[in-house]
Design a protein around this motif. Sequence first.
Motif, PDB file in Angstrom:
ATOM      1  N   UNK A   1       0.742  -1.539  -0.128  1.00  0.00           N
ATOM      2  CA  UNK A   1       0.340  -0.352  -0.732  1.00  0.00           C
ATOM      3  C   UNK A   1       0.985   0.682   0.691  1.00  0.00           C
ATOM      4  N   UNK A   2       0.263   2.152  -0.849  1.00  0.00           N
ATOM      5  CA  UNK A   2       1.259   3.625  -1.096  1.00  0.00           C
ATOM      6  C   UNK A   2       0.805   4.341   0.682  1.00  0.00           C
ATOM      7  N   UNK A   3       1.762   4.852   0.571  1.00  0.00           N
ATOM      8  CA  UNK A   3       1.592   5.749   2.195  1.00  0.00           C
ATOM      9  C   UNK A   3       2.450   7.409   1.181  1.00  0.00           C
ATOM     10  N   UNK A   4       1.603   8.458   1.877  1.00  0.00           N
ATOM     11  CA  UNK A   4       2.415   9.733   2.061  1.00  0.00           C
ATOM     12  C   UNK A   4       2.114  10.214   3.171  1.00  0.00           C
ATOM     13  N   UNK A   5       3.872  10.905   3.351  1.00  0.00           N
ATOM     14  CA  UNK A   5       3.895  11.933   4.082  1.00  0.00           C
ATOM     15  C   UNK A   5       4.404  12.683   4.086  1.00  0.00           C
ATOM     16  N   UNK A   6       3.734  13.895   5.026  1.00  0.00           N
ATOM     17  CA  UNK A   6       3.661  15.467   4.389  1.00  0.00           C
ATOM     18  C   UNK A   6       4.152  15.782   5.395  1.00  0.00           C
ATOM     19  N   UNK A   7       5.131  16.942   5.685  1.00  0.00           N
ATOM     20  CA  UNK A   7       5.398  18.041   6.605  1.00  0.00           C
ATOM     21  C   UNK A   7       6.051  19.465   5.910  1.00  0.00           C
ATOM     22  N   UNK A   8       6.081  20.389   6.955  1.00  0.00           N
ATOM     23  CA  UNK A   8       6.382  21.012   6.178  1.00  0.00           C
ATOM     24  C   UNK A   8       5.456  22.280   6.495  1.00  0.00           C
ATOM     25  N   UNK A   9       4.136  22.161   6.883  1.00  0.00           N
ATOM     26  CA  UNK A   9       3.143  23.851   7.556  1.00  0.00           C
ATOM     27  C   UNK A   9       3.683  24.032   8.390  1.00  0.00           C
ATOM     28  N   UNK A  10       2.744  25.146   8.532  1.00  0.00           N
ATOM     29  CA  UNK A  10       2.608  25.641   9.697  1.00  0.00           C
ATOM     30  C   UNK A  10       2.617  27.156   9.762  1.00  0.00           C
ATOM     31  N   UNK A  11       2.922  28.779  10.745  1.00  0.00           N
ATOM     32  CA  UNK A  11       2.370  29.961  10.507  1.00  0.00           C
ATOM     33  C   UNK A  11       3.459  30.625  10.272  1.00  0.00           C
ATOM     34  N   UNK A  12       2.993  31.833   8.847  1.00  0.00           N
ATOM     35  CA  UNK A  12       3.943  32.671   8.177  1.00  0.00           C
ATOM     36  C   UNK A  12       3.013  33.818   8.321  1.00  0.00           C
ATOM     37  N   UNK A  13       3.958  35.382   7.956  1.00  0.00           N
ATOM     38  CA  UNK A  13       3.288  35.996   7.714  1.00  0.00           C
ATOM     39  C   UNK A  13       2.448  36.540   6.330  1.00  0.00           C
ATOM     40  N   UNK A  14       2.308  37.200   6.204  1.00  0.00           N
ATOM     41  CA  UNK A  14       1.584  37.031   4.585  1.00  0.00           C
ATOM     42  C   UNK A  14       2.981  38.126   3.631  1.00  0.00           C
ATOM     43  N   UNK A  15       2.973  37.356   2.317  1.00  0.00           N
ATOM     44  CA  UNK A  15       4.005  37.558   1.866  1.00  0.00           C
ATOM     45  C   UNK A  15       5.871  36.143   2.293  1.00  0.00           C
ATOM     46  N   UNK A  16       5.174  35.737   3.020  1.00  0.00           N
ATOM     47  CA  UNK A  16       6.565  35.011   3.295  1.00  0.00           C
ATOM     48  C   UNK A  16       6.384  33.760   2.670  1.00  0.00           C
ATOM     49  N   UNK A  17       7.284  32.719   2.948  1.00  0.00           N
ATOM     50  CA  UNK A  17       7.776  31.484   1.998  1.00  0.00           C
ATOM     51  C   UNK A  17       7.583  29.943   3.094  1.00  0.00           C
ATOM     52  N   UNK A  18       6.902  29.075   2.545  1.00  0.00           N
ATOM     53  CA  UNK A  18       6.796  27.735   2.906  1.00  0.00           C
ATOM     54  C   UNK A  18       7.324  27.013   2.341  1.00  0.00           C
ATOM     55  N   UNK A  19       7.340  25.812   2.646  1.00  0.00           N
ATOM     56  CA  UNK A  19       8.247  24.801   1.512  1.00  0.00           C
ATOM     57  C   UNK A  19       7.529  23.695   2.522  1.00  0.00           C
ATOM     58  N   UNK A  20       6.917  23.401   1.792  1.00  0.00           N
ATOM     59  CA  UNK A  20       6.017  21.292   2.384  1.00  0.00           C
ATOM     60  C   UNK A  20       6.699  20.211   1.345  1.00  0.00           C
ATOM     61  N   UNK A  21       6.085  19.337   1.742  1.00  0.00           N
ATOM     62  CA  UNK A  21       7.239  17.795   1.448  1.00  0.00           C
ATOM     63  C   UNK A  21       6.170  16.630   1.442  1.00  0.00           C
ATOM     64  N   UNK A  22       6.160  16.183   0.528  1.00  0.00           N
ATOM     65  CA  UNK A  22       5.493  14.987   0.145  1.00  0.00           C
ATOM     66  C   UNK A  22       6.742  13.804   0.371  1.00  0.00           C
ATOM     67  N   UNK A  23       6.295  12.341   1.066  1.00  0.00           N
ATOM     68  CA  UNK A  23       7.339  11.487   0.831  1.00  0.00           C
ATOM     69  C   UNK A  23       6.420  10.852   0.326  1.00  0.00           C
ATOM     70  N   UNK A  24       6.595   9.919  -0.439  1.00  0.00           N
ATOM     71  CA  UNK A  24       5.510   8.246  -1.285  1.00  0.00           C
ATOM     72  C   UNK A  24       6.838   7.224  -0.795  1.00  0.00           C
ATOM     73  N   UNK A  25       5.843   6.473  -0.237  1.00  0.00           N
ATOM     74  CA  UNK A  25       7.161   4.927   0.235  1.00  0.00           C
ATOM     75  C   UNK A  25       5.437   3.873  -0.576  1.00  0.00           C
ATOM     76  N   UNK A  26       6.748   2.495  -1.041  1.00  0.00           N
ATOM     77  CA  UNK A  26       6.496   1.750  -1.436  1.00  0.00           C
ATOM     78  C   UNK A  26       4.908   2.401  -2.142  1.00  0.00           C
ATOM     79  N   UNK A  27       6.024   3.038  -3.444  1.00  0.00           N
ATOM     80  CA  UNK A  27       5.571   2.973  -4.889  1.00  0.00           C
ATOM     81  C   UNK A  27       6.342   2.211  -5.934  1.00  0.00           C
ATOM     82  N   UNK A  28       5.405   1.754  -5.925  1.00  0.00           N
ATOM     83  CA  UNK A  28       6.099   1.108  -7.855  1.00  0.00           C
ATOM     84  C   UNK A  28       5.631   1.268  -8.625  1.00  0.00           C
TER      85      UNK A  28
END
Length: 122
Positions: A1-28
């Motif tokens: 079974x494929x699993x997706x794990x996210x990370x990287x959210x949070x609180x930021x002020x307008x005009x700022x930046x964030x980077x989200x990640x999504x790692x895939x496991x058991x992807x064939x």
Amino acid sequence: QVQLVESGGGLVQAGGSLRLSCAAYRLTFTGYYMAWFRQAPGKEREFVGSMRWSGGSTTYVDSVKGRFILSRDNAKNTVYLQMNSLKPEDTAVYYCGLGTLSAPSAQQINYWGQGTQVTVSS
């Protein structure tokens, strides 16, 4: 079974930046598109952008074009969503998902990540 794990959210002020990640496991199967969606309170889950897993071609919704950038690290089986010039209206729970279309609806996603909160303060 494929699993997706996210990370990287949070609180930021307008005009700022964030980077989200999504790692895939058991992807064939490499014919998938990795898509990002977001869901604000009281609203439907909406498509944000996608990247073809094997070829890297990208699609974005108009509201994020020029601000959000998708990239990937093949060695880590991870797709990143770099979000720049963030606005309060970008506040939502962001989900990554695997599907077979470049601009899928939420119902067309085969696998979902757990979601990560992004809050942009004004």
